[in-house]
Design a protein around this motif. Structure first.
Motif, PDB file in Angstrom:
ATOM      1  N   ASP A  27     -28.837 -68.246 -13.932  1.00 42.81           N
ATOM      2  CA  ASP A  27     -28.748 -66.977 -14.837  1.00 42.81           C
ATOM      3  C   ASP A  27     -27.561 -66.006 -14.438  1.00 42.81           C
ATOM      4  O   ASP A  27     -27.529 -65.624 -13.332  1.00 42.81           O
ATOM      5  N   GLY A  28     -26.551 -65.698 -15.432  1.00 45.71           N
ATOM      6  CA  GLY A  28     -25.533 -65.349 -14.994  1.00 45.71           C
ATOM      7  C   GLY A  28     -24.764 -65.923 -13.801  1.00 45.71           C
ATOM      8  O   GLY A  28     -24.059 -65.224 -13.094  1.00 45.71           O
ATOM      9  N   ARG A  29     -24.873 -66.957 -13.541  1.00 46.02           N
ATOM     10  CA  ARG A  29     -24.287 -67.732 -12.204  1.00 46.02           C
ATOM     11  C   ARG A  29     -24.441 -66.849 -10.981  1.00 46.02           C
ATOM     12  O   ARG A  29     -23.494 -66.613 -10.180  1.00 46.02           O
ATOM     13  N   LEU A  30     -25.549 -66.407 -10.876  1.00 46.04           N
ATOM     14  CA  LEU A  30     -26.112 -65.635  -9.543  1.00 46.04           C
ATOM     15  C   LEU A  30     -25.857 -66.428  -8.110  1.00 46.04           C
ATOM     16  O   LEU A  30     -25.263 -65.750  -7.523  1.00 46.04           O
ATOM     17  N   ILE A  31     -26.125 -67.588  -8.231  1.00 44.93           N
ATOM     18  CA  ILE A  31     -26.152 -68.384  -7.211  1.00 44.93           C
ATOM     19  C   ILE A  31     -25.059 -69.407  -7.298  1.00 44.93           C
ATOM     20  O   ILE A  31     -25.523 -70.518  -8.061  1.00 44.93           O
ATOM     21  N   ASN A  54     -23.185 -63.530  -7.047  1.00 41.99           N
ATOM     22  CA  ASN A  54     -22.873 -62.697  -7.970  1.00 41.99           C
ATOM     23  C   ASN A  54     -23.645 -61.337  -7.958  1.00 41.99           C
ATOM     24  O   ASN A  54     -24.854 -61.319  -8.660  1.00 41.99           O
ATOM     25  N   THR A  55     -23.332 -60.664  -7.155  1.00 40.26           N
ATOM     26  CA  THR A  55     -24.000 -59.444  -7.051  1.00 40.26           C
ATOM     27  C   THR A  55     -24.204 -58.358  -8.157  1.00 40.26           C
ATOM     28  O   THR A  55     -25.278 -57.857  -8.312  1.00 40.26           O
ATOM     29  N   VAL A  97     -31.428 -68.601   0.617  1.00 49.20           N
ATOM     30  CA  VAL A  97     -30.979 -67.900  -0.302  1.00 49.20           C
ATOM     31  C   VAL A  97     -31.249 -66.374  -0.347  1.00 49.20           C
ATOM     32  O   VAL A  97     -30.176 -65.611  -0.336  1.00 49.20           O
ATOM     33  N   ALA A  98     -32.130 -65.954   0.281  1.00 49.80           N
ATOM     34  CA  ALA A  98     -32.547 -64.745   0.664  1.00 49.80           C
ATOM     35  C   ALA A  98     -31.551 -64.130   1.685  1.00 49.80           C
ATOM     36  O   ALA A  98     -31.087 -63.098   1.540  1.00 49.80           O
ATOM     37  N   SER A  99     -31.106 -64.813   2.741  1.00 45.44           N
ATOM     38  CA  SER A  99     -30.476 -64.154   3.687  1.00 45.44           C
ATOM     39  C   SER A  99     -28.812 -64.149   3.011  1.00 45.44           C
ATOM     40  O   SER A  99     -28.353 -63.023   3.370  1.00 45.44           O
ATOM     41  N   GLU A 100     -28.699 -65.108   1.993  1.00 43.50           N
ATOM     42  CA  GLU A 100     -27.114 -64.876   1.488  1.00 43.50           C
ATOM     43  C   GLU A 100     -27.147 -63.721   0.562  1.00 43.50           C
ATOM     44  O   GLU A 100     -25.986 -62.777   0.627  1.00 43.50           O
ATOM     45  N   ILE A 101     -28.216 -63.632  -0.334  1.00 46.23           N
ATOM     46  CA  ILE A 101     -28.134 -62.664  -1.109  1.00 46.23           C
ATOM     47  C   ILE A 101     -28.061 -61.018  -0.380  1.00 46.23           C
ATOM     48  O   ILE A 101     -27.565 -60.057  -0.791  1.00 46.23           O
ATOM     49  N   ALA A 102     -29.006 -61.114   0.973  1.00 49.81           N
ATOM     50  CA  ALA A 102     -29.192 -59.611   1.619  1.00 49.81           C
ATOM     51  C   ALA A 102     -27.645 -59.376   2.296  1.00 49.81           C
ATOM     52  O   ALA A 102     -26.952 -58.345   2.095  1.00 49.81           O
ATOM     53  N   ALA A 103     -26.793 -60.567   2.738  1.00 46.84           N
ATOM     54  CA  ALA A 103     -25.576 -60.199   3.234  1.00 46.84           C
ATOM     55  C   ALA A 103     -24.740 -59.752   2.021  1.00 46.84           C
ATOM     56  O   ALA A 103     -23.765 -58.916   2.328  1.00 46.84           O
TER      57      ALA A 103
END
Length: 255
Positions: free
Chosen positions: A79-83, A109-110, A144-150
């Motif tokens: 969705d929205g090319r989030l990852i 895609n933050t 995924v959680a680590s990459e989003i947090a960073a």
């Protein structure tokens, strides 16, 4: 999680779903296989994983949050090319690895998450990524959680597990949870074999996250009621906190 949003904290929830995927694969008589701790994901397994993670597990979590008064929206990395990701071709040691539709994250895609958070929503993210040609990839939820947090430069990364934290043996031979660890201590404990097995990638993943700008990372026991509140709003906290160096947030904080 709902309370955190109400008081002005913007949580982003990333979930896994291994047991749900296994149950569905068993129902469909599809064999599960793991290598290097990652699920071997052929096209058939990828279809099941996406169906379960984005269609079942994700929506169950969103519904539970809604029952508690939260405005939550369930999305996956497509969705929205989030990852955005590419096919994973090597393990953590650089050795060639082909386990099918398993992705390596190339971009988060933050803006998608920030837009939802600014509009008072809690994003609930299923760990499915999208490749250059629109193909779906299965990705480890901790990754995924680590990459989003960073990418968000989050204040905290909270990893909920089914263990109390990183443990060592006391002088009496009892298992004791280490409340705080910094980079030097982590390297020492790994070299001594105190941190071993499946805890090594979790700890190193947390360490990599704080190196990249996240304030602190925590490994806590998700089985404890209100574990997030206990960690955030009590001085001592629970589980194991990981930082680059020992540095209190405020005067009198116990670290």
């Amino acid at each position: 999680i709902t309370l955190l949003k109400f008081i002005g904290i913007n949580p982003v929830l990333v979930h896994g779903g291994g047991p749900d995927i296994n149950a569905m694969l068993d129902k469909l008589s599809i064999k599960s296989e793991f290598r290097k701790g990652l699920r071997v994901t052929d096209a058939e397994t990828m279809t099941v994983a996406q169906m379960v993670l984005a269609g079942k597990t994700n929506k169950e979590i969103v519904a539970r949050l809604g029952q508690n008064g939260a405005k939550a929206i369930g999305i996956c990395g497509i969705d929205g090319r989030l990852i955005e990701c590419e096919k994973l071709t090597a393990d953590s040691d650089g050795n060639p690895l082909d386990i099918g539709f398993v992705g390596k994250i190339t971009r988060i895609n933050t803006k998608v998450l920030q837009t939802l958070a600014n509009d008072e929503y809690i994003p609930v993210v299923a760990p499915i990524g999208v490749g250059p040609d629109g193909e779906s990839y299965n990705i480890n939820a901790d990754t995924v959680a680590s990459e989003i947090a960073a990418a968000l430069k989050a204040e905290k990364l909270m990893t909920l597990t089914d263990v109390e934290g990183v443990k060592i043996k006391s002088e009496k031979g009892e298992d004791v949870v280490i409340s705080t660890l910094n980079e030097q201590e982590i390297n020492d404990l790994i070299n001594r074999g105190v941190i071993s097995g499946g805890m090594i990638p979790k700890v190193l993943g947390c360490l990599d996250t704080v190196r990249r700008g996240v304030g602190r990372a925590h490994i806590i026991d998700g089985r404890i009621p209100h574990c997030l509140l206990l960690e955030i709003f009590t001085n001592k906290g629970i589980g194991t906190m990981i930082t680059q160096e020992r540095k209190p947030y405020h005067t009198g904080e116990i670290i």
